[in-house]
Enzyme design. Structure first.
Site, PDB file in Angstrom:
ATOM      1  N   MET A 106     -27.197 -21.212  26.038  1.00  0.00           N
ATOM      2  CA  MET A 106     -26.042 -21.079  26.460  1.00  0.00           C
ATOM      3  C   MET A 106     -25.984 -22.288  27.815  1.00  0.00           C
ATOM      4  SD  MET A 106     -25.119 -17.026  26.887  1.00  0.00           S
ATOM      5  CE  MET A 106     -26.851 -16.611  27.355  1.00  0.00           C
ATOM      6  N   LYS A 110     -16.982 -11.888  23.320  1.00  0.00           N
ATOM      7  CA  LYS A 110     -16.581 -12.080  24.810  1.00  0.00           C
ATOM      8  C   LYS A 110     -16.213 -13.370  25.044  1.00  0.00           C
ATOM      9  CE  LYS A 110     -20.194  -8.931  26.009  1.00  0.00           C
ATOM     10  NZ  LYS A 110     -21.734  -8.891  25.824  1.00  0.00           N
ATOM     11  N   ASP A 158     -19.918  -9.519  17.375  1.00  0.00           N
ATOM     12  CA  ASP A 158     -19.923 -10.428  18.490  1.00  0.00           C
ATOM     13  C   ASP A 158     -19.258 -11.747  17.874  1.00  0.00           C
ATOM     14  OD1 ASP A 158     -20.788  -8.965  20.402  1.00  0.00           O
ATOM     15  OD2 ASP A 158     -22.927  -9.815  20.484  1.00  0.00           O
TER      16      ASP A 158
HETATM   17  N1  SAH Z   1     -29.090 -13.129  20.868  1.00  0.00           N
HETATM   18  C1  SAH Z   1     -29.105 -14.389  20.487  1.00  0.00           C
HETATM   19  C2  SAH Z   1     -28.607 -15.578  21.900  1.00  0.00           C
HETATM   20  C3  SAH Z   1     -27.342 -15.169  22.529  1.00  0.00           C
HETATM   21  S1  SAH Z   1     -26.791 -16.348  23.536  1.00  0.00           S
HETATM   22  C4  SAH Z   1     -30.461 -14.924  19.806  1.00  0.00           C
HETATM   23  O1  SAH Z   1     -31.236 -14.334  19.664  1.00  0.00           O
HETATM   24  O2  SAH Z   1     -30.010 -15.902  19.141  1.00  0.00           O
HETATM   25  C5  SAH Z   1     -25.886 -17.308  22.652  1.00  0.00           C
HETATM   26  C6  SAH Z   1     -26.546 -18.603  22.704  1.00  0.00           C
HETATM   27  O3  SAH Z   1     -27.490 -18.886  21.495  1.00  0.00           O
HETATM   28  C7  SAH Z   1     -25.623 -19.753  22.484  1.00  0.00           C
HETATM   29  O4  SAH Z   1     -24.770 -20.378  23.519  1.00  0.00           O
HETATM   30  C8  SAH Z   1     -26.605 -21.030  21.912  1.00  0.00           C
HETATM   31  O5  SAH Z   1     -27.176 -21.512  23.034  1.00  0.00           O
HETATM   32  C9  SAH Z   1     -27.331 -19.979  21.022  1.00  0.00           C
HETATM   33  N2  SAH Z   1     -27.210 -19.764  19.667  1.00  0.00           N
HETATM   34  C10 SAH Z   1     -26.978 -18.896  18.780  1.00  0.00           C
HETATM   35  N3  SAH Z   1     -26.612 -19.263  17.510  1.00  0.00           N
HETATM   36  C11 SAH Z   1     -27.045 -20.449  17.338  1.00  0.00           C
HETATM   37  C12 SAH Z   1     -26.688 -21.312  16.528  1.00  0.00           C
HETATM   38  N4  SAH Z   1     -26.674 -21.034  15.025  1.00  0.00           N
HETATM   39  N5  SAH Z   1     -26.903 -22.731  16.490  1.00  0.00           N
HETATM   40  C13 SAH Z   1     -26.985 -23.097  17.739  1.00  0.00           C
HETATM   41  N6  SAH Z   1     -27.230 -22.381  18.820  1.00  0.00           N
HETATM   42  C14 SAH Z   1     -27.116 -21.109  18.779  1.00  0.00           C
END
Ligand code: SAH
Length: 248
Positions: free
Chosen positions: A173, A62, A40
């Site tokens: 998000m 995506k 991803d």
């Molecule tokens: N499955 C992932 C989340 C997917 S949704 C998890 O468990 O972390 C994607 C969202 O996750 C982004 O829009 C943001 O809000 C957050 N996100 C993921 N990695 C991040 C990071 N390193 N720093 C800040 N926000 C992050």
């Protein structure tokens, strides 16, 4: 495609929030077994380094507006490769089951008779605030938290009412719709003076922490870039205390 003797396997792998040291040992082992890795957006190249040199790495990130089409293509790729006998790694940011559609991919694999192994990951929802110095629970300050997504919620203010009473809210998000979310939460009864934080690109060298109040966000006065974790609640007040002593 033919009918291979042996059906392949699907690994649903959580890559953690960014820092490659937050991969699990299981994720590292599985990455080394995969023939094909579908990865991803937000997956660091240092995580992909655990793939075999001869593995096929396929970017399936995506982009807005084409999520459904891309998801269908991902389903097709998983099925095609695994049914041809390959070991397929589906590598997702954070944890595959936290807004990652991991459950749907698992169900699809089962439909096709493909063996699945889930490797949970460290979710950004918990680890990104924690490493910034914001624990989601803290004795006497917060006894509950909820992780919500702001995606596709615009125009449905009533949905936010159910989050009005949870001590700590973590919104993923949520950057684009942040003003709407803050307005909806205030309308639902949360205090505009409540502290909030955005942690941009958490756990990475470019990390940036922005603090404000819920009202500041509602009035559109807070500049943030995606990806960021949006935290709302009194626990944000602990940040100066814990952040000052943290190891980077
Ligand atoms: N499955 C992932 C989340 C997917 S949704 C998890 O468990 O972390 C994607 C969202 O996750 C982004 O829009 C943001 O809000 C957050 N996100 C993921 N990695 C991040 C990071 N390193 N720093 C800040 N926000 C992050």
């Amino acid at each position: 495609m033919g009918s291979p003797e042996k059906t392949g396997k699907l690994y649903l792998i959580g890559a953690g929030p960014g820092d490659p040291e937050l991969l699990t040992l299981k994720a590292v082992r599985a990455l080394g077994e995969c023939d094909v890795i579908l990865y991803d957006r937000l997956i660091s190249s240092r995580v992909l380094q655990h793939a075999r040199a001869d593995a096929e790495l396929v970017y399936v990130g995506k982009h807005e507006g084409q999520q459904e089409r891309t998801q269908q293509q991902i389903f097709d790729l998983i099925a095609r490769h695994a049914l041809a006998g390959r070991t397929v790694g589906r590598l997702k940011g954070g944890d595959p089951f936290v807004f990652g559609r991991g459950g749907e991919e698992w169900a699809l694999a089962l439909e096709h008779g493909i063996e699945v192994e889930l490797i949970p990951g460290v979710s950004s929802a918990i680890a990104v605030p924690a490493l910034a110095g914001i624990p989601l629970t803290y004795r006497g300050v917060s006894q509950s938290f909820a992780v919500v997504t702001a995606h596709c919620r615009e125009g449905r203010a009533e949905d936010w009412a159910r989050y009005a009473k949870i001590d700590t809210l973590v919104v993923l998000m949520g950057v684009k719709n942040r003003a709407f979310i803050a307005q909806s939460l205030i309308a639902a009864g949360r205090d505009g003076e409540e502290p909030v934080a955005f942690i941009e690109r958490g756990t990475l060298a470019e990390e940036r922490i922005i603090t404000a109040t819920l009202a500041d966000v509602a009035f559109g006065g807070v500049k943030v870039h995606s990806p960021a974790v949006f935290v709302i609640g009194e626990v944000v007040k602990l940040l100066p205390l814990l952040n000052s002593g943290r190891q980077r």
